[in-house]
Scaffold this active site. Structure first.
Site, PDB file in Angstrom:
ATOM      1  N   ARG A 199       0.471  -2.173  12.469  1.00  0.00           N
ATOM      2  CA  ARG A 199       1.896  -2.114  12.203  1.00  0.00           C
ATOM      3  C   ARG A 199       2.426  -0.751  12.635  1.00  0.00           C
ATOM      4  NH1 ARG A 199      -0.224  -5.783   9.568  1.00  0.00           N
ATOM      5  NH2 ARG A 199       0.889  -7.539   8.641  1.00  0.00           N
ATOM      6  N   ASP A 221       3.341   2.316  -3.510  1.00  0.00           N
ATOM      7  CA  ASP A 221       4.588   1.885  -4.161  1.00  0.00           C
ATOM      8  C   ASP A 221       4.303   0.792  -5.184  1.00  0.00           C
ATOM      9  OD1 ASP A 221       5.717   3.553  -2.251  1.00  0.00           O
ATOM     10  OD2 ASP A 221       6.402   1.900  -0.973  1.00  0.00           O
TER      11      ASP A 221
END
Length: 343
Positions: free
Chosen positions: A129, A296
């Site tokens: 990514r 996160d």
């Protein structure tokens, strides 16, 4: 279960625009696999091109918004989690509102009609990514928005701010931090990135607000950078966590808890003069899809338990669960209903 608006996060909202691309696409925009960069002028048309792909996915992202969505997902009660940040008055801003609201978050965005919504292009080539962030309106949050919507701050019992927000609105951070200390609420921050400690004005803002922080999060690189910025010789992260936990604190009703994640190594938690190590949930390499949202997700899972008064071990268990789910999916995403067992 927690009440509506009992959790509030402030950060820089970015709409993740995620799509599969090929090597020619990366070459066209000067990108590398598995890279993370800030966008410049040549990347401007890339976001529209990604959005035009038939397999495009939109995620209401940015570190703090990811954690906020995880809190909401685990709690399930309507609008438990609320969020503040700045977006533009455009289609991407509307899409951000739509996707965050669909996840159950009560969004209180400041809308800047002069600047585009912040975006993050997620260019997927097989398992790699390449991330391209365009902060745009996310940089334009004003502390007046907190003042105008202070009812959100008053409703919250736990408030979370990322270190990234230091670059945008130190005044807003100080306002919510002091409110928490004065009203015996839980204030949490994340170190977020090494540059927060390396750039003097940003480190100064962190230091100014450290006395108000009840829970401080960071990863192993950020923890070592904090130690370096303090002039400490030690790089033993257990010792660093202990030292940070003992630094002066404004609200004496609870000790500071310092949480350092270390990827696949055990998580370090320091509080009350003691250090504990918590192992992570192991994942087979072939099941790993995307680790970018792991930190996160961990924070969101952790704070979902702090929100309801659970102990640190339960908070870590929820954090590990959330991170384990997210790293086996693309982006910071999750199934409609969690299978986490609340104790």
């Amino acid at each position: 279960m927690p009440s509506q608006g009992s959790f509030l996060a402030l950060c820089n909202p970015l709409l993740d625009i995620s799509s599969k691309v090929d090597g020619k696409f990366l070459e066209k925009y000067g990108l590398k696999p598995s890279d993370q960069i800030l966008a410049d002028d040549k990347h401007t048309p890339m976001f529209a091109e990604l959005a035009s792909n038939p397999d495009v996915e939109y995620i209401a992202g940015g570190a703090g918004q990811n954690s906020c969505r995880i809190v909401q997902w685990l709690c399930q009660a309507p609008k438990t989690a609320a969020y503040m940040g700045c977006v533009g008055d455009d289609d991407f801003g509307k899409k951000m509102t739509e996707t965050a609201s669909k996840d159950g978050v009560d969004v209180c965005y400041q809308v800047d009609p002069t600047t585009p919504t912040g975006t993050c292009g997620v260019c997927i080539v097989e398992k790699d990514r390449s991330l391209v962030a365009y902060l745009a309106a996310a940089n334009n949050f004003k502390d007046s928005h907190v003042t105008e919507h202070f009812d959100y701050v008053q409703r919250a019992r736990v408030i979370y701010v990322t270190g990234f927000f230091i670059t945008v609105s130190p005044a807003a951070i100080k306002a919510v931090a002091t409110h928490c200390a004065q009203n015996d609420k839980v204030f949490c921050m994340n170190l977020s990135a090494p540059f927060i400690m390396q750039v003097p004005p940003f480190k100064a803002c962190l230091a100014e607000n450290l006395p108000y922080i009840d829970f401080l999060f960071g990863n192993e690189v950020e923890a070592a950078t904090f130690a370096e910025s303090e002039g400490w010789e030690t790089r033993d992260l257990k010792e660093v966590a202990l030292r940070v936990s003992r630094m002066p604190k404004a609200n004496g009703s609870r000790p500071r808890t310092v949480v350092f994640t270390q990827g696949c190594e055990p998580t370090i938690v320091a509080v009350g003069g003691k250090v504990q190590l918590f192992p992570v949930i192991k994942v087979a390499p072939e099941d790993l899809v995307d680790t970018n949202g792991a930190g996160d997700a961990f924070v969101g899972g952790f704070l979902s338990q702090i929100l309801v008064g659970k102990a640190v071990d339960e908070a870590v268990r929820a954090g590990n669960y959330a991170a384990n789910i997210v790293i086996q999916r693309s982006g910071c995403t999750f199934p409609p209903t969690p299978e986490f067992t609340w104790n």
